[in-house]
Design a protein around this motif. Structure first.
Motif, PDB file in Angstrom:
ATOM      1  N   SER A 137       5.019 -29.115  12.903  1.00 46.94           N
ATOM      2  CA  SER A 137       4.916 -29.705  14.241  1.00 46.94           C
ATOM      3  C   SER A 137       3.963 -30.890  14.134  1.00 46.94           C
ATOM      4  N   PRO A 138       4.474 -32.132  14.130  1.00 43.06           N
ATOM      5  CA  PRO A 138       3.633 -33.297  13.830  1.00 43.06           C
ATOM      6  C   PRO A 138       2.407 -33.437  14.731  1.00 43.06           C
ATOM      7  N   ARG A 139       2.492 -32.941  15.982  1.00 44.45           N
ATOM      8  CA  ARG A 139       1.375 -33.122  16.907  1.00 44.45           C
ATOM      9  C   ARG A 139       0.446 -31.899  16.967  1.00 44.45           C
ATOM     10  N   ASN A 140       0.643 -30.972  16.049  1.00 45.21           N
ATOM     11  CA  ASN A 140      -0.209 -29.789  15.998  1.00 45.21           C
ATOM     12  C   ASN A 140      -1.453 -30.092  15.161  1.00 45.21           C
ATOM     13  N   PRO A 141      -2.644 -30.146  15.784  1.00 41.99           N
ATOM     14  CA  PRO A 141      -3.844 -30.516  15.010  1.00 41.99           C
ATOM     15  C   PRO A 141      -4.242 -29.472  13.976  1.00 41.99           C
ATOM     16  N   GLY A 196       5.923 -37.503  10.722  1.00 41.02           N
ATOM     17  CA  GLY A 196       6.360 -37.979  12.028  1.00 41.02           C
ATOM     18  C   GLY A 196       7.689 -38.692  11.910  1.00 41.02           C
ATOM     19  N   TYR A 226      -1.012 -32.748   9.834  1.00 40.44           N
ATOM     20  CA  TYR A 226      -1.301 -33.479  11.070  1.00 40.44           C
ATOM     21  C   TYR A 226      -1.648 -34.933  10.742  1.00 40.44           C
ATOM     22  N   GLY A 227      -0.932 -35.835  11.388  1.00 39.82           N
ATOM     23  CA  GLY A 227      -1.134 -37.259  11.144  1.00 39.82           C
ATOM     24  C   GLY A 227      -0.462 -37.777   9.899  1.00 39.82           C
TER      25      GLY A 227
END
Length: 908
Positions: A60-64, A73, A69-70
């Protein structure tokens, strides 16, 4: 190949990361789709569908909380691979090489023997690919190199480190994986030198000579340079640049003397994947540079993930991401704007450009925009924008009238050299002297005026002193043939040297020659240009003048307008693809030589993808995607001709899986073809007789017409293209739209099946008795590939392959010409081994024993004629291959395997 050992990797933060363990095969198999179905007009973007286990939210690309993460995307690169042979992989970039330092054994000055076992596209056009060499053109340290360029195998050497000497032969039809060899006898004993070329399946041989030895006058030697020996030796100073090959390298040898002492032997098949440094069998230390890598993977898909949707089951036990990655065609087709005209794109690339106004504005514009930073728009009045669209290299240009006034300010450039240039079309000469353009400078002449009269063109220099001005006629060119009634480029340049200034005024007919004069003026300085303007006045009454693409450069010399002014008309389809690839930074690999593709008409503004598609449509090849990287691949039409099968299947053997569903329909029937050159004339080809002719049933199938507009260089191209398309559209053949290969049941086919790409030929021998008995011959247009644990299936999308078996001179299979008409003179049964025949039209058949055996086709059955006898009528002795059935008197037959004019026939 280990079976199938699937690996899935994503590029997270620029690092390839193995995510195979998370591939979610319970819900979704890994499926790869490439190419086109049947003979669709264009290739669809490649697709890869798979699922990733996302229970911990790492995808999940927006899961910190995700470790990615980052890092992932939109358009995250992804690749899917299977196990393959260990080898060196080079991507063709100039940094990707493997080298070993110079050493005394490598400084061969006499006879030399170079060998390379590689896997590349031997037909790749306009790629000057170096296999191995000791060569550096930048420092004049040239020794020797073995390379492949435009369908030739070339041996280069130098006897002084500076001058390049070359011997070459045409590369025969080779498998992608093959070994090549070149030897140089520096003194052949007859006052010359001899280069000989060979090929073999591997470096172990056996070696087969390619063509005749290349004998050149004069003995020679090889320069002992100090540069490293490199696999993939580049030379950016050469035109075109010599670059490392694109593909795989297995084993290489350098020998001192022909069949002499081995002085270097890098073997990449023995190395561990990821190796960076190794020592060969004779003690040389080799280092991988740049993008070079040792790999044991075969890339099945390379693409981008545009979205990361999360899905989960009702109870939350299964959480996954169903990915669908796409090839580069998807991104290129997303919201792409039309490229500008060829002039608008090309002129700003001149490094000496100071000011430029294309003047391609829409009709309601009030100024002329400049694409050059720091240059103000051109002020205009009395101008009619978008009035003429007949210049191939431009969008519509404005009409200039007697009331027109335009002016543009030019940023300061260097003193002493400048050039002003623009395109124009004047419908007729003015009745009175008319100033077309005024150039203001800081030189001796404040203003330079280009004036056209009924019989000549003049250049005036005007010097201003206080309130007075003095005009001097500098040039008078006449008669003014070609100045009017066509598109021209007007050029004015000046250059100061040793206290004198040379000025030249000329016009170049676009697509034609030039006319002009020069003058050298002592004590005159050129200065630099400060402004350009035009106020023609009453001289243009009742005259039409169109102009645009006005530029000012800080040099006298520029060829930037050349070819772009006529939209690169006449450029081959392959060259257009390569040029657009360079201009847009989108890699396009050419499978085949650009010179073997057809000439095109002007390049008009359109999207990059449509322009590339137009080139493919004109030539008739296949535009698709590279499998192992984000790049496009074009297979030229001639590269599809008479190729050996890439995959040979047997209906009776393992591997071929159901369904194999023949279709005898009219899906591809086209018997009335019209080809129109865009902006030109048309040609039509119609099949008037035969089972697929335009005649109504039962004599034909009726009219199946098609009209196609193509970008062609000349009108006379339309007729042969129409006839070729008619040939493809009137094949009385059964279609086999798909061929299913189950590699779990036939792992011995995995290497060959995995190597098949769009445009390759595959065959199926020994079809069942309810089908015609001949080998099924197909061209692959695309495929769908699926992976599950312990399963690997490939379903090929296919079209008939027989139309692509065309004649080739001096070829033992395809170098034979058919007679104009032959029928059986008497009926035969399945057991007959002799045929009596009657030639109904054209020459009799050869009776020379050297011309046999040859393939013939009688009523759909393929036979082999082993002997032909008879002087007036012919008699064929044939081999019986299972006895398909009986054939009636009058049955027509033809040769198989193509036709050309060098086959020997008797009589007339």
């Amino acid at each position: 190949m280990a079976f199938p050992d699937l690996r899935v990797e994503i590029q997270a933060g620029g690092v390839w990361t193995d995510v195979t363990a998370d591939t979610f095969t319970r819900r979704q198999q890994v499926t790869i789709t490439r190419g086109r179905a049947d003979e669709a007009a264009r290739t669809d973007p490649g697709r890869c569908q798979l699922g990733l286990n996302n229970r911990d939210g790492r995808y999940s690309p927006r899961n910190p909380m995700s470790p990615y993460y980052g890092l992932i995307g939109r358009n995250t690169p992804i690749r899917v691979s299977v196990a393959g042979p260990t080898r060196l992989v080079l991507d063709g970039s100039i940094s990707g090489t493997v080298d070993t330092p110079d050493a005394a054994p490598l400084d061969i000055v006499g006879d030399i023997d170079l060998r390379a076992e590689v896997e590349i596209d031997w037909t790749a056009g306009d790629l000057n690919q170096t296999l191995i060499g000791k060569w550096d053109g930048a420092t004049n340290q040239r020794s020797y190199a073995l390379r492949v360029y435009n369908g030739q195998l070339q041996l280069s050497w130098s006897n002084d480190g500076v001058a390049s000497l070359v011997a070459a032969v045409s590369v025969p039809t080779l498998p992608d994986h093959a070994a090549v060899r070149a030897t140089l006898d520096v003194d052949n004993g007859s006052g010359g030198r001899t280069a000989t070329f060979y090929w073999a399946p591997t470096l172990a041989g056996p070696w087969t000579q390619i063509g005749s030895p290349v004998i050149q006058a004069g003995t020679t030697s090889v320069y002992a340079s100090t540069v490293p020996l490199r696999v993939g030796s580049p030379d950016a100073t050469h035109t075109p640049p010599r670059v490392p090959f694109t593909g795989s390298g297995y084993r290489f040898e350098v020998r001192s003397g022909i069949d002499g002492t081995v002085v270097a032997v890098p073997d990449f098949t023995t190395l561990a994947p990821g190796t960076g440094v190794f020592v060969d069998a004779v003690g040389h230390t080799w280092t991988l540079q740049g993008t070079a890598e040792i790999s044991d993977r075969l890339i099945r898909f390379s693409g981008e993930v545009s979205s990361w949707p999360s899905r989960w089951g009702v109870a939350g036990q299964d959480v996954w991401v169903p990915l669908e990655a796409s090839g580069i065609l998807r991104r290129l087709g997303q919201g792409a704007k039309a490229l500008d005209s060829t002039l608008r794109r090309r002129v700003p690339t001149d490094p000496n450009l100071l000011a430029y106004w294309p003047m391609e504005e829409s009709r309601d514009a009030t100024q002329a925009y400049s694409p050059i930073a720091g240059v103000a728009p051109m002020a205009v009045s009395g101008i009619e924008f978008a009035a003429d669209d007949s210049l191939p290299g431009s969008s519509p240009l404005p009409k200039i009238s007697a009331a027109t006034a335009l002016s543009g300010q030019v940023p300061r450039g260097p003193d002493g050299a400048w050039r002003v240039e623009y395109v124009y079309k004047l419908n007729d000469y003015p009745a009175t002297p008319t100033t077309l353009l005024e150039v203001r400078t800081t030189g001796t002449y404040d203003r330079l005026q280009i004036e056209v009269r009924p019989s000549n063109v003049r250049l005036f220099g005007i010097s201003t002193s206080g309130d007075s001005s003095a005009a001097t006629q500098l040039l008078n060119i006449g008669p003014t043939d070609g100045f009017a009634q066509t598109w021209n480029r007007l050029q004015l340049w000046a250059e100061t040297a040793s206290g004198s200034t040379t000025m030249r005024l000329q016009w170049v007919t676009i697509g034609g020659g030039a006319l002009g004069l020069s003058t050298t003026l002592s004590g005159v300085s050129a200065g630099h240009v400060t402004a350009v303007s035009s106020t023609p006045g009453a001289g243009l009454d009742q005259r039409d003048l169109y102009m645009g693409h006005l530029s000012v450069m800080g040099t006298r010399l520029s060829l930037i307008y050349d070819f772009a002014d006529h939209g690169f008309t006449g450029e081959t389809a392959g060259d257009r693809m390569l040029r657009l690839s360079q201009e847009e930074g989108v890699p396009v690999a050419l499978s085949g030589a650009a010179d073997d593709t057809l000439g095109m008409g002007p390049q008009r503004p359109d999207t990059l993808l449509d322009l590339l598609g137009q080139a493919a449509d004109t030539d008739g090849g296949i535009l698709g995607e590279q499998r192992d990287r984000l790049a496009l691949r074009y297979r030229v039409r001639t590269g599809l001709y008479s190729q050996p099968p890439a995959l040979e299947l047997d209906y009776q053997g393992p591997g071929l899986a159901p369904p194999l569903d023949p279709v005898d329909d009219d899906a591809d029937v086209r018997n009335d073809i019209t080809i129109t050159r865009i902006g030109g004339s048309s040609a039509r080809a119609v099949l008037e007789e035969g089972p697929l002719s335009v005649q109504p049933p039962p004599n034909g199938v009726g009219v199946y017409d098609e009209s196609v507009s193509l970008s062609l260089a000349t009108d006379d191209q339309a007729e042969p293209i129409a006839n070729w398309r008619l040939w493809l559209g009137t094949q009385d053949e059964i279609r086999y739209p798909s061929v299913h290969v189950d590699l779990a049941k036939a792992p011995h086919l995995a290497d060959a099946a995995a190597a098949v790409v769009e445009g390759d030929r595959i065959t199926i021998a020994n079809p069942p008795p309810w089908l015609p008995p001949e080998t099924i011959d197909l061209i692959v247009q695309g495929y769908t590939e699926t992976f599950l644990p312990h399963r690997w299936d490939i379903v090929f999308n296919c079209t008939p392959g027989r139309p692509w078996l065309v004649g080739h001179t001096d070829d033992p299979t395809f170098g034979r010409v058919d007679t104009d008409g032959t029928q059986l003179a008497a009926a035969v049964t399945a057991d007959d081994t002799a045929l009596s025949l009657a030639v109904t039209d054209g020459p009799l058949w050869t009776t020379d024993p050297a011309d046999c055996p040859l393939g013939i086709r009688v009523g759909g059955e393929t036979m082999t004629a082993i002997r032909i006898t008879g002087a007036v009528s012919d008699r064929f002795d044939r081999t019986v291959t299972g006895g398909w059935g009986t054939t009636d008197t009058g049955e027509t037959w033809t040769l198989t395997g193509g036709a050309t004019s060098d086959y020997s026939v008797q009589g007339a």
